[in-house]
Write a protein that holds these residues in place. Structure first.
Motif, PDB file in Angstrom:
ATOM      1  N   ALA A 177      11.138  -0.532  32.987  1.00 42.38           N
ATOM      2  CA  ALA A 177      10.425  -1.622  33.282  1.00 42.38           C
ATOM      3  C   ALA A 177       9.727  -1.285  34.595  1.00 42.38           C
ATOM      4  CB  ALA A 177      11.107  -2.979  33.483  1.00 42.38           C
ATOM      5  N   ASP A 178      10.496  -0.594  35.330  1.00 41.99           N
ATOM      6  CA  ASP A 178      10.030  -0.041  36.907  1.00 41.99           C
ATOM      7  C   ASP A 178       8.669   0.813  36.664  1.00 41.99           C
ATOM      8  OD1 ASP A 178      12.036  -1.469  37.835  1.00 41.99           O
ATOM      9  OD2 ASP A 178      13.488   0.359  37.876  1.00 41.99           O
TER      10      ASP A 178
ATOM     11  N   LYS B   7       2.154   8.085  36.211  1.00 43.14           N
ATOM     12  CA  LYS B   7       3.676   8.136  35.307  1.00 43.14           C
ATOM     13  C   LYS B   7       4.331   9.538  35.616  1.00 43.14           C
ATOM     14  CE  LYS B   7       3.046   4.003  32.828  1.00 43.14           C
ATOM     15  NZ  LYS B   7       2.044   3.627  33.430  1.00 43.14           N
ATOM     16  N   PRO B   8       5.716   9.298  35.476  1.00 38.64           N
ATOM     17  CA  PRO B   8       6.556  10.795  35.524  1.00 38.64           C
ATOM     18  C   PRO B   8       5.833  11.585  34.408  1.00 38.64           C
ATOM     19  CG  PRO B   8       7.862   8.750  35.569  1.00 38.64           C
ATOM     20  CD  PRO B   8       6.448   8.146  35.381  1.00 38.64           C
ATOM     21  N   THR B   9       5.891  12.781  34.595  1.00 33.67           N
ATOM     22  CA  THR B   9       5.474  13.923  33.568  1.00 33.67           C
ATOM     23  C   THR B   9       6.137  13.572  32.295  1.00 33.67           C
ATOM     24  OG1 THR B   9       4.841  15.283  35.400  1.00 33.67           O
ATOM     25  CG2 THR B   9       4.641  16.012  33.039  1.00 33.67           C
TER      26      THR B   9
ATOM     27  N   ASN C 222      15.000   8.158  40.797  1.00 39.96           N
ATOM     28  CA  ASN C 222      14.278   7.255  41.308  1.00 39.96           C
ATOM     29  C   ASN C 222      12.775   7.724  41.451  1.00 39.96           C
ATOM     30  OD1 ASN C 222      13.143   5.663  43.342  1.00 39.96           O
ATOM     31  ND2 ASN C 222      15.134   5.820  44.778  1.00 39.96           N
ATOM     32  N   TYR C 223      12.004   6.712  40.612  1.00 41.53           N
ATOM     33  CA  TYR C 223      10.448   6.780  40.960  1.00 41.53           C
ATOM     34  C   TYR C 223      10.057   6.846  42.363  1.00 41.53           C
ATOM     35  CZ  TYR C 223       5.745   6.080  39.903  1.00 41.53           C
ATOM     36  OH  TYR C 223       4.385   6.264  39.890  1.00 41.53           O
ATOM     37  N   GLN C 224      10.474   6.020  42.931  1.00 42.26           N
ATOM     38  CA  GLN C 224      10.101   5.858  44.500  1.00 42.26           C
ATOM     39  C   GLN C 224      10.315   6.947  45.254  1.00 42.26           C
ATOM     40  OE1 GLN C 224       7.795   3.381  45.047  1.00 42.26           O
ATOM     41  NE2 GLN C 224       8.020   2.310  43.419  1.00 42.26           N
ATOM     42  N   THR C 225      11.291   7.765  45.238  1.00 40.16           N
ATOM     43  CA  THR C 225      11.536   8.902  45.896  1.00 40.16           C
ATOM     44  C   THR C 225      11.566  10.263  45.101  1.00 40.16           C
ATOM     45  OG1 THR C 225      13.707   8.583  45.406  1.00 40.16           O
ATOM     46  CG2 THR C 225      13.056   7.571  47.584  1.00 40.16           C
ATOM     47  N   ASP C 226      12.194  10.611  44.046  1.00 37.97           N
ATOM     48  CA  ASP C 226      12.155  11.867  43.492  1.00 37.97           C
ATOM     49  C   ASP C 226      10.683  11.984  42.843  1.00 37.97           C
ATOM     50  OD1 ASP C 226      14.953  11.994  44.049  1.00 37.97           O
ATOM     51  OD2 ASP C 226      15.462  10.558  42.425  1.00 37.97           O
TER      52      ASP C 226
ATOM     53  N   VAL D 108      15.085  10.278  34.989  1.00 40.72           N
ATOM     54  CA  VAL D 108      16.010  10.142  34.091  1.00 40.72           C
ATOM     55  C   VAL D 108      16.574   8.641  34.298  1.00 40.72           C
ATOM     56  CG1 VAL D 108      17.772  11.451  35.680  1.00 40.72           C
ATOM     57  CG2 VAL D 108      18.415  11.150  33.231  1.00 40.72           C
ATOM     58  N   TYR D 109      17.026   8.184  33.346  1.00 36.09           N
ATOM     59  CA  TYR D 109      17.309   6.722  33.357  1.00 36.09           C
ATOM     60  C   TYR D 109      18.827   6.590  33.514  1.00 36.09           C
ATOM     61  CZ  TYR D 109      12.424   5.513  32.394  1.00 36.09           C
ATOM     62  OH  TYR D 109      11.129   5.314  32.166  1.00 36.09           O
ATOM     63  N   THR D 110      19.548   7.150  34.517  1.00 36.02           N
ATOM     64  CA  THR D 110      20.981   7.217  34.713  1.00 36.02           C
ATOM     65  C   THR D 110      21.306   6.589  36.251  1.00 36.02           C
ATOM     66  OG1 THR D 110      20.878   9.253  35.539  1.00 36.02           O
ATOM     67  CG2 THR D 110      21.510   8.990  33.181  1.00 36.02           C
ATOM     68  N   GLY D 111      20.144   6.377  36.644  1.00 41.94           N
ATOM     69  CA  GLY D 111      20.318   5.881  38.057  1.00 41.94           C
ATOM     70  C   GLY D 111      19.620   4.572  38.519  1.00 41.94           C
TER      71      GLY D 111
END
Length: 256
Positions: A235-236, A243-245, A209-213, A227-230
């Motif tokens: 696109a988000d 950006k995430p590292t 989750n980009y918004q929390t984790d 990780v794109y499993t959740g």
């Protein structure tokens, strides 16, 4: 690619999806263990004890860890109070056993009489009377703390109210902004770093989750792996200012 000594890992959406296994996550954890990396599951869930979380991971997800590998928002809340409360240790709690035990284990006194703090977490059996007491105590001067701001919790029935919804009710009734502990706030990560003895530069924050984790890592200055499993999808984050590292489709792609 940088090597990390410690991994702070989210649970739902990262390690599992509700009761559904994510096999790549179990393989990822085994690789970390083989390389003697330090693992800490950092979760906003305040209802379950570390022992219960670890037991679920072992029994249902083939991940062999112990309570020492789990750090919850309840534990972070208790550690925050130890750091800031001094002798003011009277706490009124809306929350389940995981939160209450974490506070008791750190020497807090749970009471509904003139508390110094009101702590609100997820409580699936909360009553109007409890909200009334919390509201009156905060209006009388108690410091308002929320375990986490998650608005909803995934369930077999759908998305049900989570801790953030209860915190928001009390905020609205008191017109007082709470001190928030869980992700995306940096407090839970700072408390986890202190508990683990690791430095920011040694840790990678892993979540779906980009918004929390990811935001929790960004807010603390810790590198992040999305990780794109959740929840979050490519696109988000396409237009995200920071950006995430790193990003991966599954945790099988990550080289320890």
């Amino acid at each position: 690619m940088k090597q990390y000594q410690g991994y702070f890992i989210d649970l739902d959406g990262t390690v599992y999806r509700g009761k559904e296994r994510i096999p790549a996550a179990a393989r990822f954890i085994k690789r970390l263990q083989e390389h003697q990396r330090e693992i800490l599951f950092v979760t906003n869930n305040s209802t379950r004890s570390p022992k219960e979380v670890a037991a679920n991971l072992r029994t249902n997800h083939d991940i062999n860890v112990t309570a020492a590998n789990v750090y919850t928002s309840a534990m972070a809340t208790a550690d925050y109070l130890v750091q800031h409360a001094g002798q003011k240790r009277r706490v009124y709690v809306i929350g389940e056993r995981g939160l209450k035990d974490a506070l008791l284990n750190k020497g807090m006194q749970l009471t509904d009489q003139d508390p110094d703090y009101v702590v609100v977490g997820l409580d699936r059996n909360v009553t109007y009377e409890q909200f009334k007491i919390a509201t009156l105590c905060i209006r009388a001067g108690a410091v308002f703390i929320g375990t986490n701001g998650d608005t909803n919790l995934p369930s077999e029935e759908g998305m049900i109210p989570s801790a953030g919804a209860l915190v928001e009710l009390v905020r609205y009734a008191t017109q007082q902004e709470p001190i928030m502990i869980g992700k995306p706030q940096k407090t839970i990560v700072e408390m986890a770093l202190k508990a683990s003895g690791l430095k920011k530069s040694e840790v990678l924050m892993v979540g779906d989750n980009y918004q929390t984790d990811v935001q929790a890592g960004i807010n603390t200055g810790v590198d992040t792996l999305l990780v794109y499993t959740g929840l979050s999808k490519p696109a988000d984050i396409e237009h995200a200012e920071i950006k995430p590292t790193y990003t991966v489709k599954t945790l099988d792609e990550w080289n320890v």
